[in-house]
Design a protein around this motif. Structure first.
Motif, short mmCIF file in Angstrom:
data_model
loop_
_atom_site.label_atom_id
_atom_site.label_comp_id
_atom_site.label_asym_id
_atom_site.label_seq_id
_atom_site.Cartn_x
_atom_site.Cartn_y
_atom_site.Cartn_z
N ARG A 110 -44.98 -10.30 -20.74
CA ARG A 110 -46.04 -11.51 -20.54
C ARG A 110 -46.94 -11.47 -21.62
NH1 ARG A 110 -50.06 -12.39 -15.94
NH2 ARG A 110 -50.84 -14.55 -16.12
N ALA A 111 -46.88 -12.30 -22.29
CA ALA A 111 -48.11 -12.75 -23.46
C ALA A 111 -48.98 -13.75 -23.03
CB ALA A 111 -47.32 -13.16 -24.85
N SER A 112 -50.20 -13.40 -22.95
CA SER A 112 -51.29 -14.41 -22.48
C SER A 112 -52.57 -14.03 -22.92
CB SER A 112 -51.27 -14.38 -20.97
OG SER A 112 -52.07 -13.35 -20.39
N GLY A 113 -53.36 -15.32 -23.18
CA GLY A 113 -54.69 -15.27 -23.89
C GLY A 113 -55.18 -16.55 -23.93
N TRP A 114 -56.51 -16.58 -23.90
CA TRP A 114 -57.52 -17.78 -24.07
C TRP A 114 -57.50 -17.89 -25.60
CZ3 TRP A 114 -58.80 -21.22 -20.31
CH2 TRP A 114 -58.56 -20.83 -18.91
N LEU A 115 -57.54 -19.33 -25.96
CA LEU A 115 -57.85 -19.60 -27.39
C LEU A 115 -58.98 -20.78 -27.56
CD1 LEU A 115 -54.23 -19.49 -29.17
CD2 LEU A 115 -55.81 -17.73 -28.67
N TYR A 116 -59.44 -20.83 -28.61
CA TYR A 116 -60.65 -21.79 -28.76
C TYR A 116 -60.68 -22.38 -30.07
CZ TYR A 116 -65.27 -24.08 -28.46
OH TYR A 116 -66.28 -25.21 -28.64
N ALA A 117 -60.33 -23.42 -30.48
CA ALA A 117 -60.33 -24.11 -31.87
C ALA A 117 -61.55 -24.96 -32.11
CB ALA A 117 -58.99 -24.75 -32.16
N PRO A 118 -62.60 -24.67 -32.83
CA PRO A 118 -63.66 -25.45 -32.80
C PRO A 118 -63.40 -26.91 -33.55
CG PRO A 118 -64.10 -23.46 -33.80
CD PRO A 118 -62.76 -23.46 -33.69
N SER A 119 -62.22 -26.79 -34.39
CA SER A 119 -61.78 -28.12 -34.95
C SER A 119 -60.37 -28.14 -35.14
CB SER A 119 -62.25 -28.00 -36.65
OG SER A 119 -63.78 -28.08 -36.83
N ALA A 120 -59.80 -29.22 -35.05
CA ALA A 120 -58.40 -29.35 -34.82
C ALA A 120 -57.57 -28.66 -35.96
CB ALA A 120 -57.94 -30.94 -35.09
N ILE A 121 -56.46 -27.95 -35.46
CA ILE A 121 -55.62 -27.33 -36.22
C ILE A 121 -54.07 -28.11 -36.20
CG2 ILE A 121 -54.52 -25.00 -36.68
CD1 ILE A 121 -56.99 -23.66 -35.40
N ALA A 122 -53.96 -28.84 -37.22
CA ALA A 122 -52.71 -29.67 -36.96
C ALA A 122 -51.48 -28.78 -37.16
CB ALA A 122 -52.67 -30.52 -38.11
N SER A 123 -51.48 -27.84 -37.56
CA SER A 123 -50.18 -27.11 -37.48
C SER A 123 -49.91 -26.08 -36.06
CB SER A 123 -50.00 -25.91 -38.91
OG SER A 123 -51.17 -25.20 -38.56
N GLY A 124 -50.82 -26.13 -35.20
CA GLY A 124 -50.70 -25.44 -33.91
C GLY A 124 -51.07 -23.97 -34.06
N VAL A 125 -51.22 -23.68 -32.82
CA VAL A 125 -51.67 -22.16 -32.93
C VAL A 125 -50.67 -21.53 -31.68
CG1 VAL A 125 -54.05 -22.64 -33.07
CG2 VAL A 125 -53.19 -22.56 -30.88
N ALA A 126 -50.82 -20.21 -31.75
CA ALA A 126 -49.63 -19.44 -30.56
C ALA A 126 -50.39 -18.14 -30.09
CB ALA A 126 -48.43 -19.37 -31.41
N VAL A 127 -49.93 -17.63 -29.20
CA VAL A 127 -49.95 -16.21 -28.79
C VAL A 127 -48.58 -15.76 -28.81
CG1 VAL A 127 -50.60 -14.67 -26.77
CG2 VAL A 127 -52.07 -16.66 -27.58
N ASN A 128 -48.31 -14.86 -29.52
CA ASN A 128 -46.70 -14.30 -29.83
C ASN A 128 -46.60 -12.88 -29.65
OD1 ASN A 128 -46.25 -17.16 -30.49
ND2 ASN A 128 -46.30 -16.69 -32.84
N ILE A 129 -45.33 -12.56 -29.47
CA ILE A 129 -45.01 -10.99 -29.70
C ILE A 129 -44.14 -10.72 -30.73
CG2 ILE A 129 -44.09 -9.03 -28.20
CD1 ILE A 129 -44.60 -10.54 -25.67
N ASN A 130 -44.62 -9.69 -31.35
CA ASN A 130 -43.98 -9.10 -32.45
C ASN A 130 -42.99 -7.86 -31.98
OD1 ASN A 130 -44.40 -10.85 -34.66
ND2 ASN A 130 -45.80 -9.61 -35.50
N TRP A 131 -41.80 -7.74 -32.16
CA TRP A 131 -40.88 -6.39 -31.68
C TRP A 131 -40.71 -5.72 -32.90
CZ3 TRP A 131 -41.07 -7.08 -26.53
CH2 TRP A 131 -41.07 -8.39 -25.75
N TYR A 132 -40.56 -4.32 -32.49
CA TYR A 132 -40.38 -3.25 -33.48
C TYR A 132 -39.32 -2.38 -32.72
CZ TYR A 132 -44.36 -5.23 -35.67
OH TYR A 132 -45.60 -6.07 -36.18
N ASP A 133 -38.43 -1.87 -33.82
CA ASP A 133 -37.62 -0.76 -33.23
C ASP A 133 -38.28 0.57 -33.26
OD1 ASP A 133 -37.57 0.15 -35.85
OD2 ASP A 133 -35.37 -0.59 -36.36
N GLY A 134 -37.31 1.69 -33.02
CA GLY A 134 -37.90 3.03 -32.76
C GLY A 134 -38.38 3.55 -34.19
#
Length: 548
Positions: free
Chosen positions: A436-460
């Motif tokens: 589960r990826a979760s979090g709170w975000l706050y943009a003072p001004s509009a960000i037209a391209s959008g925002v995200a809370v993501n997960i990067n995966w890596y191998d051994g």
């Protein structure tokens, strides 16, 4: 441990001083006669009284486990045949309780099964729910048996340790299981009165303001600033939520009940009844807690129709699924938990988070929490510094200009390049498991391209595999919560959670992040809908000893 080098005897939940003798008889009835004395000093006066009351609260035919320090060969399961205790008060000097108990032996752990008779039917409800038939035996049990059909299992970690919950128990089956007598009380439901003294029976005094009810996963106590405090055990501690109960809508909650009594007090289930005087009449609230449960059950009654309610004492943003039988918080609280409550019958959602029934004489409800899993990344709230985080195409600083929890957040300021982001240090994951990826975000001004809370995966070898994305275009000037679960891909060995601006926003664009967490996904069985279905399908339990 008993004092002055005496051993311990435990009968059910009652701790006693182990005496020298244990008189046994064989033939048709294999009986065990025990007697002894509890005294103040060395015990406290409250302890002596509790043991005296507990002995006298034993019921003929009741199954109890008996364990001994010096006579462990006598450990086993017994039924009560007779019990008595004589209380003597030597004023300003001593208090004694001279007790006697006659038991009939069922058998040792190696020859005895415990049979849980799950009685009754699923709760009648207005939501066409079939409920989920579930059961939680004592911690340390073994050999759980339900015939040809096996239930599924899940574990819940509480203050007493890890308890196993069996889900989808077949209908018309009374599960059998074994348990060492020394483990039988682990994970039990218990009620305490003033001074945290455990109450061992039902016909005993219970303080109206000093009681608590717990099963190691949920703890309920009266509150000085609300009707009661329902605490969920997560992350190694109890996490508090204050709740009000009212028989007059939201205008007047019950501050404190006049009296408390016990309707049932067994290791698998406890029911506390609370009484509040009205003018005229009275309100009655029954609170039920079961072994292994993540929620407390309530039943509120009055004599004449009123507006009945149970609700959070302060507003917590919530999502109403009243048409499905529950209400839940919209996002995690500062402990990572989400409150959940509901009823088997139709209700109106309370604005604070809770339920209301108008023109009613009774209302059933349940209160629990979708419990947080352990946070895998370090420093999710930036309260001290930004350690453990790495910025790419951006700078990351600690800021108190905005904060969702505490006083600080992480401020991401884009520089140049694509996807300005801050990523937490890698955490170990298991391929194929859900995170589960979760979090709170706050943009003072509009960000037209959008925002995200993501997960990067890596191998051994720490080689990047892929990104699981959770994108949105936020409204500016307000905190918003992002929360989604992903499955770790094949060959994934570690993962890093990140908050990011999508696209190429240019230099100087700001994005605040707070409470950014990577966790194992909420286990099946602990989601709000699971708790609702478990409430609908909760079965009263009675435990009997049977020969294998």
């Amino acid at each position: 441990m008993a004092q002055y080098a005496w051993g311990d005897t435990t009968l059910g939940r009652i701790p006693l001083r182990e005496t020298f003798g244990a008189t046994e008889a064989g033939a048709d009835d294999r009986t065990l006669d025990l007697d002894g004395q509890e005294s103040y000093p060395p015990l406290t006066r409250a302890q002596v009284i509790a043991r005296h009351d507990g002995i006298n609260a034993l019921v003929t035919g009741q199954l109890v486990q008996a364990t001994f320090t010096d006579k462990p060969e006598r450990n086993g399961y017994y039924t009560v045949k007779a019990a008595s205790s004589t209380y003597t008060e030597y004023r300003n000097e001593a208090v004694t309780a001279d007790w006697k108990v006659t038991l009939e032996r069922v058998g040792s752990d190696s020859e005895t099964d415990l049979q849980s008779r799950l009685t009754g039917a699923v709760r009648l409800n207005d939501f066409s729910l079939t409920g989920e038939r579930w059961h939680a035996p004592a911690i340390g049990h073994y050999g759980y048996y339900t015939g040809a059909t096996n239930p599924t299992t899940m574990t819940r970690t509480g203050a007493d340790g890890t308890i196993t919950v069996y889900r989808g128990v077949p209908a018309n089956i009374s599960p059998r299981w074994g348990c060492d007598p020394t483990s039988y009380q682990s994970g039990r439901v218990r009620v305490t009165t003033t001074g945290s003294q455990e109450v061992y029976g039902v016909d005993v005094p219970l303080s109206a303001t000093g009681w608590s009810l717990t099963n190691g996963l949920v703890n309920i106590t009266p509150s000085a600033s609300a009707t009661f405090d329902v605490q969920a055990y997560t992350g190694g501690a109890y996490r508090s939520k204050l709740w009000n109960t009212s028989v007059a809508g939201s205008g007047s909650s019950i501050a404190a009940f006049d009296k408390a009594t016990l309707l049932r007090n067994d290791p698998e289930m406890v029911i506390v009844r609370l009484i509040e005087s009205l003018n005229p009449g009275r309100a009655t609230l029954d609170l039920t807690l079961r072994r292994g449960s993540r929620f407390v059950e309530g039943y509120l009654q009055v004599g004449t129709s009123a507006t009945l309610a149970v609700y959070r004492s302060s507003l917590e943003t919530n999502t109403s699924a009243a048409a499905s039988g529950y209400v839940t918080a919209t996002a995690d609280d500062s402990d990572g938990n989400v409150f959940a409550c509901g009823s088997a019958r139709a209700f109106t959602a309370h604005p604070n988070g809770g339920i209301i029934k108008s023109s009613a004489t009774s209302m059933d409800f349940w209160i629990g929490a979708v419990a947080s899993q352990t946070t895998l990344n370090s420093n999710p709230t930036f309260e001290t510094d930004t350690s453990g985080w790495t910025a790419t195409n951006a700078t990351l600083t600690r800021s108190n200009a905005q904060a969702k929890y505490g006083s600080w957040s992480g401020l991401l300021t884009s520089t140049a390049g694509a996807s300005p982001r801050a990523e937490a240090a890698k955490a170990t994951v298991t391929a194929g498991s859900s995170y589960r990826a979760s979090g709170w975000l706050y943009a003072p001004s509009a960000i037209a391209s959008g925002v995200a809370v993501n997960i990067n995966w890596y191998d051994g070898s720490n080689v990047y595999i892929s990104t699981s994305s959770n994108n949105t275009t936020p409204a500016s000037g307000a905190w918003f919560f992002m929360d989604v679960s992903f499955t770790a891909p094949v060959n994934a060995a570690s993962a890093g959670i990140l908050f990011t601006m999508n696209g190429t926003p240019g230099a100087g664009v700001l994005l605040y992040g707070d409470d950014i967490r990577l966790r194992a996904a909420t286990p099946s069985g602990d989601a709000a809908t699971d708790l609702r279905n478990m409430y609908i399908g909760a079965m009263p339990e009675a435990v009997y000893g049977v020969r294998r």
